[in-house]
Design a protein around this motif. Structure first.
Motif, PDB file in Angstrom:
ATOM      1  N   UNK A 233      25.285 -22.759 -24.471  1.00 17.93           N
ATOM      2  CA  UNK A 233      23.921 -23.295 -24.435  1.00 17.93           C
ATOM      3  C   UNK A 233      22.893 -22.517 -23.847  1.00 17.93           C
ATOM      4  N   UNK A 234      23.283 -22.166 -22.697  1.00 14.67           N
ATOM      5  CA  UNK A 234      22.325 -21.291 -21.832  1.00 14.67           C
ATOM      6  C   UNK A 234      21.971 -20.215 -22.565  1.00 14.67           C
ATOM      7  N   UNK A 235      22.804 -19.467 -23.176  1.00 17.17           N
ATOM      8  CA  UNK A 235      22.810 -18.068 -23.721  1.00 17.17           C
ATOM      9  C   UNK A 235      21.676 -18.251 -25.099  1.00 17.17           C
ATOM     10  N   UNK A 236      22.075 -19.518 -25.757  1.00 20.49           N
ATOM     11  CA  UNK A 236      21.078 -19.870 -26.803  1.00 20.49           C
ATOM     12  C   UNK A 236      19.672 -19.949 -26.369  1.00 20.49           C
ATOM     13  N   UNK A 237      19.397 -20.849 -25.454  1.00 22.68           N
ATOM     14  CA  UNK A 237      18.240 -20.870 -24.944  1.00 22.68           C
ATOM     15  C   UNK A 237      17.485 -19.898 -24.262  1.00 22.68           C
ATOM     16  N   UNK A 238      18.257 -18.652 -24.034  1.00 24.39           N
ATOM     17  CA  UNK A 238      17.534 -17.616 -23.475  1.00 24.39           C
ATOM     18  C   UNK A 238      16.199 -16.923 -24.387  1.00 24.39           C
ATOM     19  N   UNK A 239      16.590 -17.230 -25.626  1.00 26.63           N
ATOM     20  CA  UNK A 239      15.659 -16.890 -26.615  1.00 26.63           C
ATOM     21  C   UNK A 239      14.386 -17.588 -26.631  1.00 26.63           C
ATOM     22  N   UNK A 240      14.300 -18.634 -25.924  1.00 24.93           N
ATOM     23  CA  UNK A 240      13.179 -19.590 -25.938  1.00 24.93           C
ATOM     24  C   UNK A 240      12.491 -19.414 -24.452  1.00 24.93           C
ATOM     25  N   UNK A 241      10.854 -19.585 -24.621  1.00 21.99           N
ATOM     26  CA  UNK A 241      10.127 -19.663 -23.606  1.00 21.99           C
ATOM     27  C   UNK A 241      10.586 -20.586 -22.437  1.00 21.99           C
ATOM     28  N   UNK A 242      10.183 -20.386 -21.451  1.00 21.09           N
ATOM     29  CA  UNK A 242      10.383 -21.344 -20.257  1.00 21.09           C
ATOM     30  C   UNK A 242      11.361 -20.569 -19.187  1.00 21.09           C
ATOM     31  N   UNK A 243      10.839 -20.710 -17.773  1.00 18.93           N
ATOM     32  CA  UNK A 243      11.643 -20.146 -16.690  1.00 18.93           C
ATOM     33  C   UNK A 243      12.813 -20.854 -16.279  1.00 18.93           C
ATOM     34  N   UNK A 244      12.973 -22.164 -16.298  1.00 16.91           N
ATOM     35  CA  UNK A 244      14.297 -22.997 -15.956  1.00 16.91           C
ATOM     36  C   UNK A 244      14.812 -23.600 -17.013  1.00 16.91           C
ATOM     37  N   UNK A 245      16.021 -23.403 -17.336  1.00 22.15           N
ATOM     38  CA  UNK A 245      17.160 -23.996 -18.204  1.00 22.15           C
ATOM     39  C   UNK A 245      18.004 -24.955 -17.377  1.00 22.15           C
TER      40      UNK A 245
END
Length: 256
Positions: A233-245
């Motif tokens: 999930x974290x890897x997929x969200x790296x493509x999105x904007x935002x500093x904290x996942x």
């Protein structure tokens, strides 16, 4: 033949071989051959035993086949001298009498050694093959860094952190420490992309795990449960904007 004075003088006369019947001579020759044949195995056995005894004495009791060299293979962070000193093999000691298990135990006593294989290389060499521990993280201690391997063992202090491994914020690193074990679980689950971006993993408590990534990004991991799902999930969200996942609850993910 008679001599004067009435006494008898005897003269020994050597009998001609023809005086002994040929049948007797053949019997005696066969008897000698039987005695020789009977003695031959014993003579051969004695000779073989003598040779073997000499070889055993030479191998085990003399420096003829004594240790002339200790060859170290596989040392990287350790120097050859460090391994040789730990091995403590006496030169000129008969190679056959070197206690390989004892040598291996001494070498494996070095903190940086994961395991070692010790063998003889005839005629005069002890070979010590070393497999060193591989660091997976480094804990900062003042101006230095303590390397930790995949079993959580802190084994070496260096002046500079190797660039290929992340920093680890751990209160008490060690193989029996619950925080260290949680860190190892998370590191083992990371995708290649996450691993490349990881700068530091902080485990201040088993349920307070955070990843610090490049570009000041952060992943709030929570505990080490479902780590493989959290990594995906974290890897997929790296493509999105935002500093904290935040993947501490992977079914309810947030990014800000």
């Amino acid at each position: 033949m008679m001599a004067g004075g009435g006494g008898r003088n005897w003269r020994l006369v050597r009998a001609d071989t023809d005086a002994v019947p040929s049948s007797v001579r053949r019997f005696m020759a066969r008897a000698r051959q039987r005695r020789l044949r009977a003695a031959l195995p014993w003579a051969v056995a004695f000779g073989v035993a003598l040779v073997i005894g000499g070889l055993v004495w030479m191998v085990y009791a003399t420096p003829v086949l004594g240790v002339r060299e200790v060859r170290v293979v596989g040392a990287d962070s350790l120097s050859t001298v460090e391994v040789e000193e730990a091995a403590s093999v006496r030169l000129r000691e008969p190679l056959a009498r070197v206690d390989l298990d004892a040598v291996r135990g001494r070498v494996q006593g070095l903190a940086a050694v994961d395991h070692a294989v010790v063998s003889r290389s005839w005629p005069a060499t002890v070979v010590v093959e070393v497999v060193e521990r591989t660091p997976v993280a480094a804990v900062q201690a003042g101006q230095q860094f303590t390397l930790i391997d995949g079993e959580g063992v802190p084994y070496r202090t260096v002046e500079r952190k190797p660039s290929a491994i992340p920093l680890a914020a751990l209160p008490k690193p060690g193989p029996d420490d619950v925080n260290t074990r949680a860190m190892l679980t998370v590191l083992g689950s990371l995708t290649e992309e996450l691993r490349e971006q990881l700068l530091q993993i902080s485990v201040l408590a088993p349920a307070r795990i955070e990843l610090s990534l490049r570009k000041d990004r952060k992943v709030i991991w929570g505990d080490d449960s479902a780590s493989e799902t959290k990594a995906q999930v974290s890897t997929a969200l790296l493509k999105r904007d935002g500093q904290t996942i935040d993947v501490s609850a992977p079914t309810v993910v947030t990014i800000r």
